[in-house]
Design a protein around this motif. Sequence first.
Motif, PDB file in Angstrom:
ATOM      1  N   PRO A   1     -13.632   4.980 -12.226  1.00 29.44           N
ATOM      2  CA  PRO A   1     -13.801   5.944 -11.162  1.00 29.44           C
ATOM      3  C   PRO A   1     -12.501   6.813 -10.750  1.00 29.44           C
ATOM      4  CG  PRO A   1     -13.400   3.708 -10.103  1.00 29.44           C
ATOM      5  CD  PRO A   1     -13.577   3.666 -11.622  1.00 29.44           C
ATOM      6  N   TRP A   2     -11.581   6.653 -11.515  1.00 26.93           N
ATOM      7  CA  TRP A   2     -10.153   7.143 -11.307  1.00 26.93           C
ATOM      8  C   TRP A   2      -9.925   8.084 -12.694  1.00 26.93           C
ATOM      9  CZ3 TRP A   2     -10.159   1.932 -11.441  1.00 26.93           C
ATOM     10  CH2 TRP A   2      -9.951   1.371 -12.858  1.00 26.93           C
ATOM     11  N   ALA A   3     -10.767   8.013 -13.593  1.00 28.92           N
ATOM     12  CA  ALA A   3     -10.479   8.719 -14.934  1.00 28.92           C
ATOM     13  C   ALA A   3     -10.288  10.065 -14.803  1.00 28.92           C
ATOM     14  CB  ALA A   3     -11.693   8.433 -15.801  1.00 28.92           C
ATOM     15  N   ARG A   4     -10.838  10.844 -14.099  1.00 31.65           N
ATOM     16  CA  ARG A   4     -10.634  12.258 -13.803  1.00 31.65           C
ATOM     17  C   ARG A   4      -9.645  12.732 -12.827  1.00 31.65           C
ATOM     18  NH1 ARG A   4     -16.741  15.106 -14.942  1.00 31.65           N
ATOM     19  NH2 ARG A   4     -17.141  14.030 -16.819  1.00 31.65           N
ATOM     20  N   ARG A   5      -9.533  11.746 -11.875  1.00 32.71           N
ATOM     21  CA  ARG A   5      -8.722  12.061 -10.806  1.00 32.71           C
ATOM     22  C   ARG A   5      -7.937  10.933 -10.212  1.00 32.71           C
ATOM     23  NH1 ARG A   5      -9.060  12.958  -4.977  1.00 32.71           N
ATOM     24  NH2 ARG A   5     -11.276  12.352  -4.930  1.00 32.71           N
ATOM     25  N   PRO A   6      -6.759  10.459 -10.696  1.00 27.44           N
ATOM     26  CA  PRO A   6      -6.093   9.490 -10.052  1.00 27.44           C
ATOM     27  C   PRO A   6      -5.816   9.469  -8.812  1.00 27.44           C
ATOM     28  CG  PRO A   6      -4.482  10.847 -11.248  1.00 27.44           C
ATOM     29  CD  PRO A   6      -5.766  11.331 -11.701  1.00 27.44           C
ATOM     30  N   VAL A   7      -5.716   8.377  -7.915  1.00 28.98           N
ATOM     31  CA  VAL A   7      -5.455   8.100  -6.531  1.00 28.98           C
ATOM     32  C   VAL A   7      -4.144   8.662  -6.251  1.00 28.98           C
ATOM     33  CG1 VAL A   7      -5.302   6.715  -4.645  1.00 28.98           C
ATOM     34  CG2 VAL A   7      -7.130   6.464  -6.185  1.00 28.98           C
ATOM     35  N   GLU A   8      -3.977   9.678  -5.319  1.00 30.58           N
ATOM     36  CA  GLU A   8      -2.564  10.141  -4.945  1.00 30.58           C
ATOM     37  C   GLU A   8      -1.921   9.368  -4.008  1.00 30.58           C
ATOM     38  OE1 GLU A   8      -3.142  14.238  -4.118  1.00 30.58           O
ATOM     39  OE2 GLU A   8      -3.070  14.821  -6.331  1.00 30.58           O
ATOM     40  N   VAL A   9      -0.852   8.547  -4.248  1.00 30.21           N
ATOM     41  CA  VAL A   9      -0.136   7.791  -3.147  1.00 30.21           C
ATOM     42  C   VAL A   9       1.174   8.045  -2.888  1.00 30.21           C
ATOM     43  CG1 VAL A   9       0.284   5.259  -2.957  1.00 30.21           C
ATOM     44  CG2 VAL A   9      -1.475   5.800  -4.777  1.00 30.21           C
ATOM     45  N   GLY A  10       1.279   7.984  -1.430  1.00 33.44           N
ATOM     46  CA  GLY A  10       2.547   8.274  -1.143  1.00 33.44           C
ATOM     47  C   GLY A  10       3.121   6.888  -0.801  1.00 33.44           C
ATOM     48  N   LEU A  11       4.504   6.745  -0.801  1.00 32.98           N
ATOM     49  CA  LEU A  11       5.124   5.726  -0.670  1.00 32.98           C
ATOM     50  C   LEU A  11       6.035   5.681   0.410  1.00 32.98           C
ATOM     51  CD1 LEU A  11       6.154   2.763  -1.599  1.00 32.98           C
ATOM     52  CD2 LEU A  11       7.736   3.817  -3.124  1.00 32.98           C
ATOM     53  N   HIS A  12       5.903   4.836   1.351  1.00 38.46           N
ATOM     54  CA  HIS A  12       7.012   4.560   2.592  1.00 38.46           C
ATOM     55  C   HIS A  12       7.829   3.537   2.365  1.00 38.46           C
ATOM     56  CE1 HIS A  12       8.571   4.163   6.326  1.00 38.46           C
ATOM     57  NE2 HIS A  12       7.574   3.782   7.280  1.00 38.46           N
ATOM     58  N   GLY A  13       8.938   3.837   2.234  1.00 38.93           N
ATOM     59  CA  GLY A  13      10.314   3.091   2.048  1.00 38.93           C
ATOM     60  C   GLY A  13      10.739   3.246   0.534  1.00 38.93           C
TER      61      GLY A  13
ATOM     62  N   ALA B   1       4.648  11.296  -3.668  1.00 30.96           N
ATOM     63  CA  ALA B   1       5.783  11.399  -2.664  1.00 30.96           C
ATOM     64  C   ALA B   1       6.175  10.219  -1.839  1.00 30.96           C
ATOM     65  CB  ALA B   1       5.308  12.483  -1.461  1.00 30.96           C
ATOM     66  N   VAL B   2       7.559  10.443  -1.460  1.00 29.28           N
ATOM     67  CA  VAL B   2       8.243   8.926  -1.065  1.00 29.28           C
ATOM     68  C   VAL B   2       8.892   9.398   0.109  1.00 29.28           C
ATOM     69  CG1 VAL B   2      10.052   7.375  -1.437  1.00 29.28           C
ATOM     70  CG2 VAL B   2       8.676   8.246  -3.608  1.00 29.28           C
ATOM     71  N   TRP B   3       8.966   8.634   1.298  1.00 30.82           N
ATOM     72  CA  TRP B   3       9.614   8.928   2.481  1.00 30.82           C
ATOM     73  C   TRP B   3      10.270   7.636   2.857  1.00 30.82           C
ATOM     74  CZ3 TRP B   3       9.181   7.038   7.657  1.00 30.82           C
ATOM     75  CH2 TRP B   3      10.288   7.659   8.494  1.00 30.82           C
ATOM     76  N   ALA B   4      11.379   7.925   3.357  1.00 38.00           N
ATOM     77  CA  ALA B   4      12.198   6.603   3.794  1.00 38.00           C
ATOM     78  C   ALA B   4      13.222   7.472   4.900  1.00 38.00           C
ATOM     79  CB  ALA B   4      13.007   6.118   2.795  1.00 38.00           C
ATOM     80  N   ARG B   5      13.519   6.612   6.010  1.00 39.59           N
ATOM     81  CA  ARG B   5      14.485   6.971   6.703  1.00 39.59           C
ATOM     82  C   ARG B   5      15.927   7.338   6.386  1.00 39.59           C
ATOM     83  NH1 ARG B   5      13.418   2.397  11.540  1.00 39.59           N
ATOM     84  NH2 ARG B   5      11.105   2.885  12.165  1.00 39.59           N
ATOM     85  N   ARG B   6      16.288   6.896   5.087  1.00 37.69           N
ATOM     86  CA  ARG B   6      17.407   7.282   4.428  1.00 37.69           C
ATOM     87  C   ARG B   6      17.015   8.468   3.425  1.00 37.69           C
ATOM     88  NH1 ARG B   6      19.975   3.721   1.681  1.00 37.69           N
ATOM     89  NH2 ARG B   6      18.316   2.316   1.511  1.00 37.69           N
TER      90      ARG B   6
END
Length: 293
Positions: A5-17, A40-45
Motif C-alpha cells: 500500500p505504500w509502493a507508490r506513495r510512502p507515508v510522510e512522517v514528521g518527527l517530534h523530538g 520534517a523534524v521539530w524540537a524545542r531546541r
Amino acid sequence: MTFSPWARRPVEVGLHGAGPWARAMHARILAAGPETRLTAVWARRAEAAHATAAPYGADVAGSFEELLDRCEAVAFAVPPAVQAEPAPLAARRGKALLLEKPLGPDLDAARRVADAVADSGVVSQLVLTKRYHPVTRAFLAAARDAEVSGARSCCLHGAFRSGEFATGWRLEQGALPDLGPHLLDLLDAAVGPVKAIRGTGDSPTWLELTCEHENAAVSQASPSGAVNVDRAVTRVELFGAGEPLVYDTAENDHEECRPVLRREFATAVRTGVTTAPDAARGLYLQELIARVV
C-alpha cells in the motif's frame, strides 16, 4: 505479486523530538524507507532538530503546527509529559500517531491521548520494540497453546547509571514507567489479562511486581535500569503442565525489529487498520502501572 500500500506513495512522517532516542531510532528508521519518508523534524531546541534532520535531508519545522502541515503522520520521541500535550492536537488534525510509552506522565494525561485517538478515529501504534521481533512473535504464538500456572520475568540494564539516557524522567521515575510496560505487555499477552497487580521495592533501583491473571496464573516481573550488567537482559519464563517456555532476547538482533515496526505502521496508515499495539493498549498498560502499590 503482493500489493504494497505504500509502493507508490510512502507515508510522510514528521518527527517530534531530537534527543538520543529520536536520533538512534525514529529518524534513522523512518528515513530508511521505502514505506515511510521523514519529511520534517521539530524540537524545542532548534539546533538539535537541525542535527537530527540534516543526515536525511529532512526539513526543520519552526513549530509543532508547522510540523503538522508537513506530514500525514507524527512520530513522537519525547518524554511522556511532552508527548501528552501535542499528541491529542495531532490526532484532532487527522494525523496518524507513532507513540512512545508511557503515553503520558500520569493516568489522566494518558487517557486524554487515548481518548483523542479514539474520538478522531486515527491510526496509532506504540513503539514497544520487542513486539516487532520474530522471536517475540514466535514466543507469544507458542504461549497461546500453553497451560501456564506461573511466570517469571525481568528487564534489566544499566542505562540509568550513566550515559545519555541517564537523565530526566527516567531518573526521576525509574524503571516502572519505562521498562514496566515492556514486561507487563509480554506477561499480559503470554499468560492472560492481568486482574490485580502489586509491587515492592524501589522503582529507580529494583522493583518486584506480582501479577494475578484472570486465568488464576501468577507472574512476577523485575524491571531495573540501574544494575551493572554486561548487556541488557529481557527474559520471560512460563511454567505449567508442559515443558517450560522461555523467551530470552540475549541472542536477538534488535535491528530486526525496526523495519517490521516501520512497515506495519505504514500499512496501518494506508489501510486504516492497526494490528500492532496501539494507544488503547498503551492506556491499558498505564492503568496497570497506576495500580501498583
